[in-house]
Design a protein around this motif. Sequence first.
Motif, mmCIF file in Angstrom:
data_model
loop_
_atom_site.group_PDB
_atom_site.id
_atom_site.type_symbol
_atom_site.label_atom_id
_atom_site.label_comp_id
_atom_site.label_asym_id
_atom_site.label_seq_id
_atom_site.Cartn_x
_atom_site.Cartn_y
_atom_site.Cartn_z
ATOM 1 N N SER A 153 29.934 7.379 11.516
ATOM 2 C CA SER A 153 31.030 7.260 12.475
ATOM 3 C C SER A 153 30.529 7.171 13.914
ATOM 4 O O SER A 153 31.008 6.355 14.706
ATOM 5 N N ILE A 154 29.555 8.023 14.282
ATOM 6 C CA ILE A 154 29.058 8.067 15.659
ATOM 7 C C ILE A 154 28.063 6.942 15.933
ATOM 8 O O ILE A 154 28.083 6.334 17.006
ATOM 9 N N ARG A 155 27.147 6.708 14.976
ATOM 10 C CA ARG A 155 26.248 5.550 14.981
ATOM 11 C C ARG A 155 25.235 5.566 16.135
ATOM 12 O O ARG A 155 24.796 4.523 16.604
ATOM 13 N N ARG A 156 24.867 6.756 16.585
ATOM 14 C CA ARG A 156 23.834 6.836 17.622
ATOM 15 C C ARG A 156 22.455 6.874 16.977
ATOM 16 O O ARG A 156 22.210 7.664 16.073
ATOM 17 N N LEU A 157 21.571 6.019 17.469
ATOM 18 C CA LEU A 157 20.250 5.906 16.872
ATOM 19 C C LEU A 157 19.335 7.041 17.298
ATOM 20 O O LEU A 157 19.586 7.738 18.288
ATOM 21 N N ARG A 158 18.259 7.219 16.546
ATOM 22 C CA ARG A 158 17.264 8.238 16.854
ATOM 23 C C ARG A 158 16.532 7.889 18.150
ATOM 24 O O ARG A 158 16.593 6.749 18.614
ATOM 25 N N PRO A 159 15.818 8.854 18.736
ATOM 26 C CA PRO A 159 15.150 8.587 20.011
ATOM 27 C C PRO A 159 14.080 7.502 19.916
ATOM 28 O O PRO A 159 13.376 7.390 18.913
ATOM 29 N N ASN A 160 13.979 6.723 20.969
ATOM 30 C CA ASN A 160 12.879 5.780 21.136
ATOM 31 C C ASN A 160 11.770 6.536 21.859
ATOM 32 O O ASN A 160 11.987 7.050 22.953
ATOM 33 N N PRO A 161 10.568 6.642 21.288
ATOM 34 C CA PRO A 161 9.505 7.432 21.929
ATOM 35 C C PRO A 161 9.022 6.858 23.258
ATOM 36 O O PRO A 161 8.383 7.557 24.036
ATOM 37 N N VAL B 131 21.290 4.690 22.239
ATOM 38 C CA VAL B 131 21.620 3.374 21.685
ATOM 39 C C VAL B 131 22.545 3.575 20.492
ATOM 40 O O VAL B 131 22.264 4.404 19.616
ATOM 41 N N PHE B 132 23.635 2.813 20.458
ATOM 42 C CA PHE B 132 24.596 2.910 19.371
ATOM 43 C C PHE B 132 24.620 1.589 18.611
ATOM 44 O O PHE B 132 24.681 0.510 19.220
ATOM 45 N N SER C 124 25.502 1.732 6.326
ATOM 46 C CA SER C 124 24.110 2.183 6.347
ATOM 47 C C SER C 124 23.873 3.083 7.558
ATOM 48 O O SER C 124 24.177 2.702 8.683
ATOM 49 N N ASN C 125 23.338 4.279 7.307
ATOM 50 C CA ASN C 125 23.031 5.183 8.413
ATOM 51 C C ASN C 125 21.533 5.240 8.706
ATOM 52 O O ASN C 125 21.061 6.157 9.368
ATOM 53 N N ARG C 126 20.818 4.262 8.252
ATOM 54 C CA ARG C 126 19.383 4.211 8.478
ATOM 55 C C ARG C 126 19.078 4.178 9.986
ATOM 56 O O ARG C 126 19.615 3.358 10.718
ATOM 57 N N GLY C 127 18.228 5.098 10.424
ATOM 58 C CA GLY C 127 17.851 5.146 11.828
ATOM 59 C C GLY C 127 18.815 5.896 12.714
ATOM 60 O O GLY C 127 18.580 6.002 13.923
ATOM 61 N N MET C 128 19.888 6.428 12.152
ATOM 62 C CA MET C 128 20.876 7.139 12.966
ATOM 63 C C MET C 128 20.552 8.640 13.016
ATOM 64 O O MET C 128 20.012 9.188 12.055
ATOM 65 N N GLY C 129 20.899 9.272 14.132
ATOM 66 C CA GLY C 129 20.459 10.644 14.297
ATOM 67 C C GLY C 129 21.497 11.672 14.690
ATOM 68 O O GLY C 129 21.181 12.855 14.773
#
Length: 208
Positions: free
Chosen positions: A100-108, A114-115, A124-129
């Motif tokens: 639902s929120i779709r915010r991605l994990r941190p970019n190092p 990033v949404f 697909s929730n791959r990469g979401m955090g």
Amino acid sequence: MTSATSERSRWIRLLILAVVAIAVAHALDASAWRSARLLTVNDKDWGRLLRSMGYLPTWGAIALGFWLQQRDHPRRAAYAWALILGPALGGGIAELLKLSIRRLRPNPDIFEYVFRPFAEGPLSNRGMGMPSSHVLVAFTGAAVLSHLYPRARWLWYSLAVGCAATRVLAMGHFLSDTVAAAILGVGVGGWVWGRANRALPTASVPST
């Protein structure tokens, strides 16, 4: 003030505190992203130990151990279900919220939120955090254990906080991902405990 009004006021205060905590965590995200880094944390024994608190099979093992210890007392042994169903429910809620929120994990390399658009892999929730499923599982389990063994509450929550720390240090999540998950986990754990007690009104909590 009636008990119902008092209870409503309590929940309103808790909701306000939760919103403030999540807002503060967002304000601290950039600082944590810059300074709280240990990318090898999951290669360390202590890091693997703490992260495993957010691993659902860990709670399956804890629930089994509790059931084996209490199996001669069926009412108390039934609390083993709360120890596995609670974390399982917490993990499921985390996955649904990610979709639902779709915010991605941190970019190092770059600090930014990033949404992912719903049009891109809506299921697909791959990469979401947001929120962290590991942390939500850990705090749900810790909340249930804290009701079962309140004298050791500090230990259960310390392990859950440690799980959250590993996720931030590994750059797997923003600080706010873990704070939101922790708050939700405590709430889910309390709800599961309440349901367990309503389902087993004559059950007695194991002595601490």
